[in-house]
Motif scaffolding. Sequence first.
Motif, short mmCIF file in Angstrom:
data_model
loop_
_atom_site.label_atom_id
_atom_site.label_comp_id
_atom_site.label_asym_id
_atom_site.label_seq_id
_atom_site.Cartn_x
_atom_site.Cartn_y
_atom_site.Cartn_z
N TRP A 179 92.18 -34.44 -33.99
CA TRP A 179 92.18 -33.01 -33.73
C TRP A 179 93.12 -32.29 -34.68
CZ3 TRP A 179 88.62 -30.35 -31.54
CH2 TRP A 179 87.85 -30.88 -30.51
N LYS A 180 94.26 -32.89 -34.96
CA LYS A 180 95.22 -32.29 -35.89
C LYS A 180 94.62 -32.22 -37.29
CE LYS A 180 99.57 -33.25 -35.48
NZ LYS A 180 100.91 -33.92 -35.54
N GLN A 181 93.93 -33.29 -37.70
CA GLN A 181 93.28 -33.30 -39.00
C GLN A 181 92.24 -32.20 -39.12
OE1 GLN A 181 95.29 -35.13 -40.98
NE2 GLN A 181 93.71 -36.47 -41.77
N PHE A 182 91.50 -32.00 -38.04
CA PHE A 182 90.47 -30.95 -38.05
C PHE A 182 91.12 -29.58 -38.17
CE2 PHE A 182 87.54 -27.92 -36.11
CZ PHE A 182 86.38 -28.20 -36.80
N ALA A 189 90.70 -24.53 -45.39
CA ALA A 189 89.49 -23.82 -45.82
C ALA A 189 89.69 -22.31 -45.76
CB ALA A 189 88.32 -24.24 -44.93
N LYS A 190 90.33 -21.82 -44.70
CA LYS A 190 90.56 -20.38 -44.58
C LYS A 190 91.48 -19.87 -45.68
CE LYS A 190 89.76 -19.98 -39.60
NZ LYS A 190 90.38 -19.71 -38.27
N GLN A 191 92.50 -20.66 -45.99
CA GLN A 191 93.42 -20.25 -47.05
C GLN A 191 92.71 -20.18 -48.39
OE1 GLN A 191 97.48 -21.93 -47.12
NE2 GLN A 191 97.14 -22.47 -49.25
N ARG A 192 91.91 -21.20 -48.71
CA ARG A 192 91.17 -21.21 -49.98
C ARG A 192 90.13 -20.09 -50.02
NH1 ARG A 192 94.71 -24.36 -50.10
NH2 ARG A 192 94.94 -26.17 -51.48
N TYR A 193 89.51 -19.83 -48.88
CA TYR A 193 88.50 -18.76 -48.82
C TYR A 193 89.13 -17.41 -49.14
CZ TYR A 193 85.32 -15.35 -46.77
OH TYR A 193 84.49 -14.27 -46.56
N HIS A 194 90.30 -17.13 -48.57
CA HIS A 194 90.98 -15.87 -48.81
C HIS A 194 91.52 -15.78 -50.23
CE1 HIS A 194 90.50 -14.34 -44.82
NE2 HIS A 194 91.11 -15.37 -44.27
N TYR A 238 88.16 -36.19 -43.36
CA TYR A 238 89.02 -35.01 -43.49
C TYR A 238 88.62 -34.17 -44.71
CZ TYR A 238 93.24 -32.32 -44.65
OH TYR A 238 94.12 -31.32 -44.98
N THR A 239 88.34 -34.85 -45.81
CA THR A 239 87.93 -34.16 -47.03
C THR A 239 86.59 -33.45 -46.82
OG1 THR A 239 89.09 -35.79 -48.38
CG2 THR A 239 87.40 -34.47 -49.48
N PHE A 240 85.65 -34.13 -46.15
CA PHE A 240 84.36 -33.51 -45.83
C PHE A 240 84.57 -32.25 -45.00
CE2 PHE A 240 80.97 -32.81 -42.78
CZ PHE A 240 79.87 -32.68 -43.61
N ASN A 241 85.41 -32.33 -43.97
CA ASN A 241 85.66 -31.18 -43.10
C ASN A 241 86.25 -30.00 -43.88
OD1 ASN A 241 84.70 -32.46 -40.81
ND2 ASN A 241 86.71 -33.20 -40.17
N LYS A 242 87.17 -30.29 -44.80
CA LYS A 242 87.78 -29.23 -45.60
C LYS A 242 86.74 -28.47 -46.41
CE LYS A 242 90.82 -31.31 -48.13
NZ LYS A 242 91.92 -31.48 -49.12
#
Length: 261
Positions: A179-182, A189-194, A238-242
């Motif tokens: 859960w922490k990894q997710f 992802a949000k940081q990179r998106y912004h 984890y990489t896939f989720n990112k």
Amino acid sequence: MSSRLALSVVLIAKDAADLLPECLESVSWADEIILLDSGSSDGTPQVAARHGAKVFHATEWHGYGKQRQLAQSYATHPMILMIDSDERVTPQLRSSIEAALEQPAPGAIYSLGRRNLFLGRFMRHSGWYPDRVTRLYPASFQYNDHQVHESLETQGAVVTPLKGDLLHLTCRDFSTFQWKQFAYAEAWAKQRYHQGKRCGVFAIFLHTIGAFFKTLVLRAGFLDGKQGWLLSVVNAQYTFNKYAALWALNHTSHASGKGGL
């Protein structure tokens, strides 16, 4: 007269009452311990206070980087040791830290080698050891603003490695760890998106396969036995989720801008 620099140990924590006693005992020799609590409901502040920590509170969360900055702002001594509640300073590492404080070099920054626990085993390979982290530094330095994977802004200073391990109880419970990894992947992802970053579908799978190969082969994860194989899969997941989350943010934003078409 001793030239030893005084040391402030700094932590950020939330709902870490079960982890804190061993952590704080391992740094009880420091000149002060600062703990910034992020709205715990399990008695974390009380446990910290009983173990001699100065407790502060910040219920509004702005990411790990800014939280560490705020925690450090309460420290009153010239040297900072930044640790987490699931980390423990070993006797050998303590000796190295105290030696560095006794003979300080101007602007000296030090890295600590972490031994990470994964499913009952302290890993020796897989990119998880010695897993050096820059945690002992003058109070004039501070962490960056990153939401996750925050790091110290070293400003080009030379980083000196210290002997001794910092034990890191990374994965004690697999479900909690996942859960922490997710959560980390989502924040990344949000940081990179912004920041305006983009990601294609092909890149998602390329990064995922690369993460598995890097952990298992290039970082010799196979030498860590079953845990090495499992960690390789976890890193790939984890990489896939990112990258999938980053792709989804861009895709959803694009679809909304086109009226859902």
